[in-house]
Design an enzyme around this catalytic site. Structure first.
Site, PDB file in Angstrom:
ATOM      1  N   HIS A 171     -65.754  22.779  75.962  1.00 23.51           N
ATOM      2  CA  HIS A 171     -65.452  21.911  77.095  1.00 23.51           C
ATOM      3  C   HIS A 171     -64.124  21.213  76.821  1.00 23.51           C
ATOM      4  CE1 HIS A 171     -67.309  19.242  74.183  1.00 23.51           C
ATOM      5  NE2 HIS A 171     -66.944  18.172  74.893  1.00 23.51           N
ATOM      6  N   ASP A 192     -61.489  15.740  71.729  1.00 19.49           N
ATOM      7  CA  ASP A 192     -61.785  16.093  70.346  1.00 19.49           C
ATOM      8  C   ASP A 192     -62.162  17.560  70.190  1.00 19.49           C
ATOM      9  OD1 ASP A 192     -64.049  15.320  71.845  1.00 19.49           O
ATOM     10  OD2 ASP A 192     -65.241  14.954  70.051  1.00 19.49           O
ATOM     11  N   HIS A 193     -62.228  18.292  71.303  1.00 16.51           N
ATOM     12  CA  HIS A 193     -62.567  19.711  71.250  1.00 16.51           C
ATOM     13  C   HIS A 193     -61.420  20.617  71.711  1.00 16.51           C
ATOM     14  CE1 HIS A 193     -66.940  19.071  70.561  1.00 16.51           C
ATOM     15  NE2 HIS A 193     -66.620  17.894  71.072  1.00 16.51           N
ATOM     16  N   HIS A 214     -74.042  18.367  79.259  1.00 14.02           N
ATOM     17  CA  HIS A 214     -73.163  17.290  78.810  1.00 14.02           C
ATOM     18  C   HIS A 214     -72.639  16.566  80.049  1.00 14.02           C
ATOM     19  CE1 HIS A 214     -70.940  15.142  75.864  1.00 14.02           C
ATOM     20  NE2 HIS A 214     -69.760  15.673  76.104  1.00 14.02           N
TER      21      HIS A 214
END
Length: 298
Positions: free
Chosen positions: A63, A67-68, A141
């Site tokens: 996603h 932080d990803h 999420h």
């Protein structure tokens, strides 16, 4: 052919800490390098891990929280700088295509990379190759999120003692009929890898983890903070361990830890109460081997 292993580039959720970089995980799978969720600093972590960027053949984003994915610009530009000679396939939620476009072209650079975008539009197989089948499943999420799993087809392994007993060797092995091949071989179960980030418990979590030899899963919180986990769309270590136990996972890798916790041993202790298999509390730059193949007896 490279060993099958997970190279952990970062293990922090939301923000890096003094001991944990933003997320980032490279799965080395024979001649493939699957880069999952490269957070900020991923390029430097590859350097510290001793892994050349050219080893990356696929990029998989779950996603578009920072932080990803904030490490994507540096990874793309490094692959261009190093003149990667192979195409690199990129998988990400289709609803975030505008984010991917901005990250892909975050600054000026000489773009020499053959980057092939394959947005994920729904659950199911998204790529096939000598590595097996790469699949995606929806997670739960705060924005559209997918988890990934890699499934190697079952095959057969030759039994040297049976070949020797029948005097079969060399090129004659290639000429065996299907019936003969079964007589001198045994089933070889394919290996499975699953990658699950940022989600509450949902059907997709269990579908991804089913029968995984190596499961990499977020455990942002401990059980004492389960209400926070649910509210923010995350898992606890106990929940991750429950998934591993119910799905027949062989090795469980916990990661994506909240900065509120300073003792990694607490995650191991909580998971071990639920899951009797091997538990790894990931640390930056760890190398985690994929377990040896299952035998016919499991």
């Amino acid at each position: 052919m490279s060993p099958r292993e997970l190279v952990v580039l970062g293990t922090a959720s939301q923000v890096p800490t003094r001991t944990r970089n933003h997320n980032g995980y490279l799965l080395r799978w024979d001649d493939e390098g699957f880069l999952f969720d490269p957070g900020e600093g991923a390029q430097r972590q590859l350097l510290l891990a001793g892994v050349p960027a050219r080893d990356i053949t696929r990029i998989c984003l779950t996603h578009f929280h920072g932080d990803h994915c904030l490490g994507l610009p540096g990874i793309v530009q490094r692959l261009s700088l190093d003149r990667a000679e192979h195409p690199v396939h990129a998988h990400y939620p289709a609803s975030g295509a505008h984010f991917f476009e901005r990250l892909r072209h975050a600054s000026a650079f000489y773009d020499a990379l053959d980057l092939r975008e394959l947005p994920v539009t729904g659950p199911g197989p998204i790529a096939t190759g000598p590595f097996g089948v790469l699949e995606a499943r929806r997670l739960d999420h705060s924005l559209e999120t997918y988890g990934y799993r890699l499934v190697e087809p079952d095959g057969r392994r030759m039994l040297p003692e049976r070949l020797a007993a029948l005097g079969i060797h060399g090129r004659a092995i290639r000429d065996l009929t299907p019936v003969q091949r079964e007589e001198v071989s045994a089933p070889r179960p394919g290996q499975r890898f699953a990658f699950i980030m940022d989600t509450r418990l949902c059907d997709g979590v269990f579908e991804l983890a089913d029968g995984a030899d190596l499961l990499v899963v977020e455990s942002t919180y401990l059980h004492v903070d389960e209400r926070l986990a649910t509210g923010h769309g995350h898992l606890t270590a106990a929940q991750a361990a429950r998934v591993a136990a119910e799905c027949g996972v062989r090795k469980l890798v916990l990661t994506h830890f909240s900065q509120r916790y300073t003792d990694p041993a607490l995650f191991h202790a909580e998971a071990a109460e639920v899951f009797s298999g091997e538990v790894v509390v990931a640390a930056d730059l760890d190398r985690v081997p994929v377990p040896q193949r299952r035998t016919d007896n499991g």
